[in-house]
Design a protein around this motif. Structure first.
Motif, PDB file in Angstrom:
ATOM      1  N   THR A  43       0.802  -1.226   0.000  1.00 22.21           N
ATOM      2  CA  THR A  43       0.000   0.000   0.000  1.00 22.21           C
ATOM      3  C   THR A  43       0.834   1.275   0.000  1.00 22.21           C
ATOM      4  N   THR A  44       2.070   1.210   0.475  1.00 25.84           N
ATOM      5  CA  THR A  44       2.875   2.439   0.566  1.00 25.84           C
ATOM      6  C   THR A  44       4.169   2.338  -0.248  1.00 25.84           C
ATOM      7  N   GLN A  45       4.128   1.654  -1.395  1.00 24.72           N
ATOM      8  CA  GLN A  45       5.317   1.544  -2.239  1.00 24.72           C
ATOM      9  C   GLN A  45       5.777   2.923  -2.691  1.00 24.72           C
ATOM     10  N   LYS A  46       7.059   3.228  -2.485  1.00 29.72           N
ATOM     11  CA  LYS A  46       7.615   4.522  -2.861  1.00 29.72           C
ATOM     12  C   LYS A  46       8.160   4.476  -4.291  1.00 29.72           C
ATOM     13  N   PRO A  47       8.127   5.604  -4.992  1.00 29.60           N
ATOM     14  CA  PRO A  47       8.651   5.640  -6.364  1.00 29.60           C
ATOM     15  C   PRO A  47      10.175   5.532  -6.376  1.00 29.60           C
ATOM     16  N   GLU A  48      10.705   4.861  -7.370  1.00 25.08           N
ATOM     17  CA  GLU A  48      12.155   4.708  -7.474  1.00 25.08           C
ATOM     18  C   GLU A  48      12.850   6.047  -7.664  1.00 25.08           C
ATOM     19  N   ALA A  49      12.183   7.007  -8.282  1.00 17.26           N
ATOM     20  CA  ALA A  49      12.790   8.330  -8.494  1.00 17.26           C
ATOM     21  C   ALA A  49      13.149   8.987  -7.164  1.00 17.26           C
ATOM     22  N   LEU A  50      12.324   8.785  -6.153  1.00 23.91           N
ATOM     23  CA  LEU A  50      12.584   9.370  -4.837  1.00 23.91           C
ATOM     24  C   LEU A  50      13.839   8.765  -4.221  1.00 23.91           C
ATOM     25  N   LEU A  51      13.964   7.445  -4.263  1.00 21.45           N
ATOM     26  CA  LEU A  51      15.132   6.775  -3.694  1.00 21.45           C
ATOM     27  C   LEU A  51      16.379   7.043  -4.513  1.00 21.45           C
ATOM     28  N   HIS A  52      16.232   7.184  -5.818  1.00 18.86           N
ATOM     29  CA  HIS A  52      17.374   7.513  -6.672  1.00 18.86           C
ATOM     30  C   HIS A  52      18.018   8.811  -6.195  1.00 18.86           C
ATOM     31  N   ARG A  53      17.197   9.803  -5.921  1.00 20.39           N
ATOM     32  CA  ARG A  53      17.726  11.102  -5.503  1.00 20.39           C
ATOM     33  C   ARG A  53      18.362  11.021  -4.115  1.00 20.39           C
ATOM     34  N   VAL A  54      17.726  10.310  -3.197  1.00 20.23           N
ATOM     35  CA  VAL A  54      18.268  10.168  -1.841  1.00 20.23           C
ATOM     36  C   VAL A  54      19.625   9.472  -1.865  1.00 20.23           C
ATOM     37  N   ILE A  55      19.692   8.335  -2.541  1.00 17.26           N
ATOM     38  CA  ILE A  55      20.917   7.528  -2.545  1.00 17.26           C
ATOM     39  C   ILE A  55      22.029   8.228  -3.311  1.00 17.26           C
ATOM     40  N   LEU A  56      21.695   8.868  -4.418  1.00 20.21           N
ATOM     41  CA  LEU A  56      22.702   9.590  -5.188  1.00 20.21           C
ATOM     42  C   LEU A  56      23.251  10.775  -4.399  1.00 20.21           C
ATOM     43  N   ALA A  57      22.407  11.415  -3.607  1.00 21.14           N
ATOM     44  CA  ALA A  57      22.819  12.602  -2.857  1.00 21.14           C
ATOM     45  C   ALA A  57      23.733  12.281  -1.692  1.00 21.14           C
ATOM     46  N   ALA A  58      23.512  11.154  -1.021  1.00 27.72           N
ATOM     47  CA  ALA A  58      24.132  10.957   0.288  1.00 27.72           C
ATOM     48  C   ALA A  58      24.976   9.697   0.422  1.00 27.72           C
ATOM     49  N   SER A  59      25.399   9.105  -0.689  1.00 30.28           N
ATOM     50  CA  SER A  59      26.240   7.910  -0.594  1.00 30.28           C
ATOM     51  C   SER A  59      27.146   7.806  -1.807  1.00 30.28           C
ATOM     52  N   GLN A  60      28.080   6.855  -1.739  1.00 32.45           N
ATOM     53  CA  GLN A  60      29.007   6.598  -2.836  1.00 32.45           C
ATOM     54  C   GLN A  60      28.863   5.142  -3.282  1.00 32.45           C
ATOM     55  N   PRO A  61      29.222   4.830  -4.538  1.00 31.38           N
ATOM     56  CA  PRO A  61      29.187   3.431  -4.979  1.00 31.38           C
ATOM     57  C   PRO A  61      29.979   2.521  -4.038  1.00 31.38           C
ATOM     58  N   GLY A  62      29.442   1.345  -3.779  1.00 29.90           N
ATOM     59  CA  GLY A  62      30.092   0.387  -2.899  1.00 29.90           C
ATOM     60  C   GLY A  62      29.697   0.518  -1.438  1.00 29.90           C
ATOM     61  N   GLN A  63      29.067   1.632  -1.062  1.00 28.33           N
ATOM     62  CA  GLN A  63      28.675   1.810   0.330  1.00 28.33           C
ATOM     63  C   GLN A  63      27.410   1.009   0.638  1.00 28.33           C
ATOM     64  N   VAL A  64      27.141   0.830   1.940  1.00 26.49           N
ATOM     65  CA  VAL A  64      26.048  -0.022   2.389  1.00 26.49           C
ATOM     66  C   VAL A  64      24.839   0.821   2.777  1.00 26.49           C
ATOM     67  N   ILE A  65      23.688   0.511   2.163  1.00 30.00           N
ATOM     68  CA  ILE A  65      22.423   1.183   2.430  1.00 30.00           C
ATOM     69  C   ILE A  65      21.514   0.195   3.155  1.00 30.00           C
ATOM     70  N   LEU A  66      20.991   0.589   4.304  1.00 36.18           N
ATOM     71  CA  LEU A  66      20.090  -0.295   5.054  1.00 36.18           C
ATOM     72  C   LEU A  66      18.703   0.324   5.145  1.00 36.18           C
ATOM     73  N   ASP A  67      17.699  -0.518   4.909  1.00 41.12           N
ATOM     74  CA  ASP A  67      16.303  -0.112   5.036  1.00 41.12           C
ATOM     75  C   ASP A  67      15.639  -1.053   6.040  1.00 41.12           C
ATOM     76  N   PRO A  68      15.277  -0.545   7.231  1.00 39.29           N
ATOM     77  CA  PRO A  68      14.700  -1.429   8.258  1.00 39.29           C
ATOM     78  C   PRO A  68      13.235  -1.769   8.037  1.00 39.29           C
ATOM     79  N   PHE A  69      12.585  -1.097   7.084  1.00 38.91           N
ATOM     80  CA  PHE A  69      11.180  -1.383   6.747  1.00 38.91           C
ATOM     81  C   PHE A  69      11.129  -1.595   5.235  1.00 38.91           C
ATOM     82  N   PHE A  70      11.678  -2.705   4.788  1.00 35.77           N
ATOM     83  CA  PHE A  70      12.018  -2.918   3.385  1.00 35.77           C
ATOM     84  C   PHE A  70      10.810  -2.972   2.471  1.00 35.77           C
ATOM     85  N   GLY A  71       9.699  -3.509   2.943  1.00 35.31           N
ATOM     86  CA  GLY A  71       8.477  -3.547   2.156  1.00 35.31           C
ATOM     87  C   GLY A  71       8.660  -4.193   0.799  1.00 35.31           C
ATOM     88  N   SER A  72       8.325  -3.450  -0.258  1.00 28.59           N
ATOM     89  CA  SER A  72       8.395  -3.984  -1.613  1.00 28.59           C
ATOM     90  C   SER A  72       9.805  -3.946  -2.190  1.00 28.59           C
TER      91      SER A  72
END
Length: 367
Positions: free
Chosen positions: A194-223
């Motif tokens: 019911t609350t699937q987020k658009p990939e465009a939103l995560l693209h901007r977040v991850i591109l802004a605040a991380s580098q390739p090879g780094q570890v991203i954790l999502d504690p409420f992984f959902g879809s």
């Protein structure tokens, strides 16, 4: 099978179970970025219907229900504390929510010592209407971006965000559509989550605040949107999800994601992260000789270069920045862009010489 880093961190994996318990079992200070989309605690009292009397497929899942605000606050403190323990000292946390929960979450994360960097408003181009007509249409959600403390040296790819925004500084209000159409995962013709987020939103977040090879954790992984975008952008991901159906859904989705090639993952480097090149290096390398004159772009001012990398004009001497400010009567000046040297093609900014040194040294020119 999940892979493990040398410190025993399971990456590129979905961990099934309670997020607090599972985060407590991960190595301390091992994750670079946490993106959390926790239950919003919407507390819907009854079904919603459209004007044609069709039922709105809203959030009525059991995982979004809490006995009261105190229970929700306890839950929030528990998962934020667990996330803080595994977050690296230079890592950041993003949490998204609506007016139902985001202010309570923000207060608790400040109590735990997080330092808020921005609140980012996701403005939806196609929000769900307010069918009862008794309130404004809820057309946005809020993300809070924070570091572990005020002095943390966190990652922010400023120039990459500027490039993404057609060379304009990225603002904290993001106009993006909700997840719909072919991107929306469905099972039996209905929304799979019911609350699937658009990939465009995560693209901007991850591109802004991380580098390739780094570890991203999502504690409420959902879809699995966070994992899908992280994998595509060359990051490692860890998803935590307690609902078996969502684990199965996300696993299938991630299996279809093709990572981008490493060359295409290189983003515009931040000028702040580039090595420092003192103007004296330009002189000692012979790119400019002592005694040569530098000018502003319109030739209104001229200053002579000295052997130690300082400039002199009308008896005043100092750095390229100090003398640039002095001749303009300004409080500050970027001497690299203000001063120009004579070339066969006319005046050129001395910043070109700094860039030449950086290119020749492979980005290791700092003293």
């Amino acid at each position: 099978m999940p892979r493990e880093t040398p410190d025993g961190l399971p990456v590129d994996a979905i961990l099934e179970g309670d997020c607090v318990e599972l985060m407590q079992g991960l190595p301390e200070r091992s994750v670079d970025l946490v993106f959390a989309d926790p239950p919003y605690n919407l507390q819907l009292a009854q079904d919603l219907h459209r004007p044609n009397n069709s039922r709105v497929d809203g959030v009525d899942d059991a995982w979004d229900r809490f006995a009261d605000f105190a229970a929700y606050d306890d839950f929030t403190v528990a998962w934020l504390s667990a996330a803080r323990r595994i977050l690296k000292d230079d890592g950041t946390l993003w949490v998204i929510g609506s007016y139902h929960n985001i202010f309570r979450v923000g207060s608790r994360l400040q109590d735990l010592g997080f330092w808020i960097l921005n609140d980012v408003v996701w403005r939806k181009t196609n929000p769900m209407p307010n069918f009862r007509g008794r309130r404004f249409t809820n057309a946005h959600e809020t993300m809070i971006w924070c570091s572990k403390g005020r002095e943390a040296r966190y990652t922010f790819n400023y120039d990459a965000m500027k490039a993404l925004n057609e060379d304009l500084q990225m603002r904290s209000d993001w106009l993006l559509p909700i997840c719909s159409g072919g991107e929306r995962l469905k099972v039996g013709g209905r929304k799979a989550h019911t609350t699937q987020k658009p990939e465009a939103l995560l693209h901007r977040v991850i591109l802004a605040a991380s580098q390739p090879g780094q570890v991203i954790l999502d504690p409420f992984f959902g879809s699995g949107t966070t994992g899908a975008v992280a994998k595509r952008l060359g990051r490692r991901y860890i998803g935590i999800e307690r609902q078996p159906d969502y684990v199965k859904l996300a696993t299938g989705r991630l299996g279809r994601v093709v990572p981008a090639d490493p060359e295409s993952l290189v983003v515009t480097p931040s000028k702040r992260n580039q090595p420092r090149v003192p103007f004296g290096q330009v002189v000692e390398r012979g790119l400019l000789s002592p005694g040569v004159l530098l000018f502003d772009q319109r030739r209104r001012h001229a200053a002579k270069v000295r052997a130690d990398g300082t400039l002199v004009v009308d008896g005043a001497s100092g750095s390229i920045h100090q003398i640039g400010a002095h001749v303009q009567g300004a409080p500050a000046c970027n001497g690299w862009t203000f001063w120009h040297f004579e070339s066969d093609d006319g005046l050129k900014p001395i910043d070109l010489l700094r860039q030449q040194i950086r290119a020749e040294t492979g980005g290791t020119a700092a003293l």
